[in-house]
Design an enzyme around this catalytic site. Structure first.
Site, PDB file in Angstrom:
ATOM      1  CE1 TYR A  53      -3.227  -2.812   0.281  1.00 19.51           C
ATOM      2  CE2 TYR A  53      -3.669  -2.220   2.546  1.00 19.51           C
ATOM      3  CZ  TYR A  53      -3.932  -3.005   1.452  1.00 19.51           C
ATOM      4  OH  TYR A  53      -4.890  -3.977   1.532  1.00 19.51           O
ATOM      5  CG  LEU A 241     -22.746  -2.788  -2.787  1.00 24.32           C
ATOM      6  CD1 LEU A 241     -22.113  -3.986  -2.090  1.00 24.32           C
ATOM      7  CD2 LEU A 241     -24.182  -3.116  -3.226  1.00 24.32           C
ATOM      8  N   GLY A 243     -24.409   3.430  -3.668  1.00 18.33           N
ATOM      9  CA  GLY A 243     -25.297   3.951  -4.705  1.00 18.33           C
ATOM     10  C   GLY A 243     -24.733   5.137  -5.473  1.00 18.33           C
ATOM     11  CE  LYS A 244     -18.281   6.433  -3.931  1.00 16.60           C
ATOM     12  NZ  LYS A 244     -17.303   7.057  -3.009  1.00 16.60           N
TER      13      LYS A 244
END
Length: 345
Positions: A53, A241, A243-244
């Protein structure tokens, strides 16, 4: 906050785990520190990171996330307040910027672990995970296993566990776990640990969300009968999830900045997302929190790895721990799953 104990240990962790992979890419050091402090204030005591990362993995940002956590440890003096998980990468041409000796040989793991400890400014890691298998298998967006006749991998489960065992004895690792692993890999590691009295893998970190429940097909029985825990990552399907993205990819979101991660944007996944969003609207629920609450309450989940690029998002995601889904909501969710089973790998 709610808490659980990692299987086969006395390590108590929050049911919400703070994922960190955006720190050093989408988030600055100051923002990473702010997220840790905010999460701790909400009762979160569990951080998950990795040597590769920030994400997406590239030479310019490799190790930055661990460094940010390390500077927070040094500044705050709160290392003992946190359960820390990190990961060592498996092989892959795209990871050559990390080390020449990729994979889980004794030399590779030794180099990876000591570099992580230095960046993290700590003497030990509570849970050290193998980020993905060395062998060819169905990980990172692949639904099914594809046989590779040219594969060069030779079975080495015992050797890997022996390497990890050495670091457990030295106190540099407390426990060991897996990531992006299949039922076959989990069972082989368990078999070798029993046969040779080696450390037991206690957890598996895999993608799991409303659009990807494939681990319920085989892995969750293994988790149940062998007493392992699941750490779901991407519980919001990279934001899908919430919804954007239903009316197009949201500007400056991860999917906008890094289009290679659009595994949750296929036609069937979008249809399923709309159907799940309708459930949230029908029952007057926050869609993102409903999606996370479903994951939080699965009996095989030890801790749900959430991530956010803003404190507002983080607060909303942590708040999912207080949402209880009714049987009626769960029934509706399962009806959608029957219609669109695992539309995103």
């Amino acid at each position: 906050m709610k808490y659980t104990t990692l299987p086969n240990t006395d390590i108590k962790v929050s049911k919400i785990c703070l994922g960190t992979m955006t720190w050093g890419e989408q988030n600055t050091e100051a923002e990473g520190h702010e997220q840790i402090e905010f999460a701790l204030d909400k009762g979160v005591n569990f951080l998950d990171t990795a040597e590769m990362y920030a994400v997406p993995g590239r030479a310019e940002t490799q190790g930055k996330t661990e460094e940010i956590i390390g500077t927070w440890f040094k500044k705050s003096g709160k290392r003992e307040d946190v359960v820390l998980a990190s990961k060592v990468v498996g092989p892959g041409e795209a990871m050559k910027h990390i080390r020449e000796n990729l994979g889980f040989s004794k030399e590779a793991v030794t180099e990876a672990l000591h570099k992580s400890l230095k960046r993290l400014q700590t003497d030990y890691i509570d849970l050290y995970q193998l980020h993905w298998p060395e062998r060819n298998t169905n990980f990172f967006g692949k639904r099914g296993y594809e046989r590779d006749e040219e594969e060069a991998w030779e079975e080495n489960f015992q050797e890997v566990l022996e390497t990890l065992s050495g670091f457990v004895k030295e106190g540099k690792i407390r426990q060991v776990g897996l990531s992006n692993e299949t039922p076959y890999g989990v069972m082989r590691f368990l078999e070798e640990s029993r046969k040779h009295n080696l450390p037991k893998m206690i957890t598996v970190q895999n993608p799991y969300n409303l659009l990807n429940r494939k681990d319920e097909i085989g892995l969750t029985e293994v988790l149940h009968r062998e007493n392992l825990g699941l750490f779901p990552y991407s519980p919001l399907g990279m934001g899908t999830l919430s919804g954007k993205h239903l009316d197009g990819i949201a500007k400056n979101s991860r999917l906008d900045l890094f289009p290679q991660y659009k595994r949750y944007s296929g036609e069937q996944a979008v249809k399923a997302t709309r159907a799940y969003k309708e459930i949230a609207e029908k029952f007057n629920l926050n869609f993102a929190q409903m999606s996370l609450a479903f994951v939080n309450t699965r009996p095989f989940v030890s801790s749900n790895i959430i991530g956010a690029t803003s404190i507002k998002q983080l607060e909303e995601n942590i708040g999912s721990i207080d949402l209880e889904l009714s049987e009626e909501v769960l029934e509706e969710i399962n009806k959608v799953h029957e219609t669109y089973p695992n539309p995103a790998p």
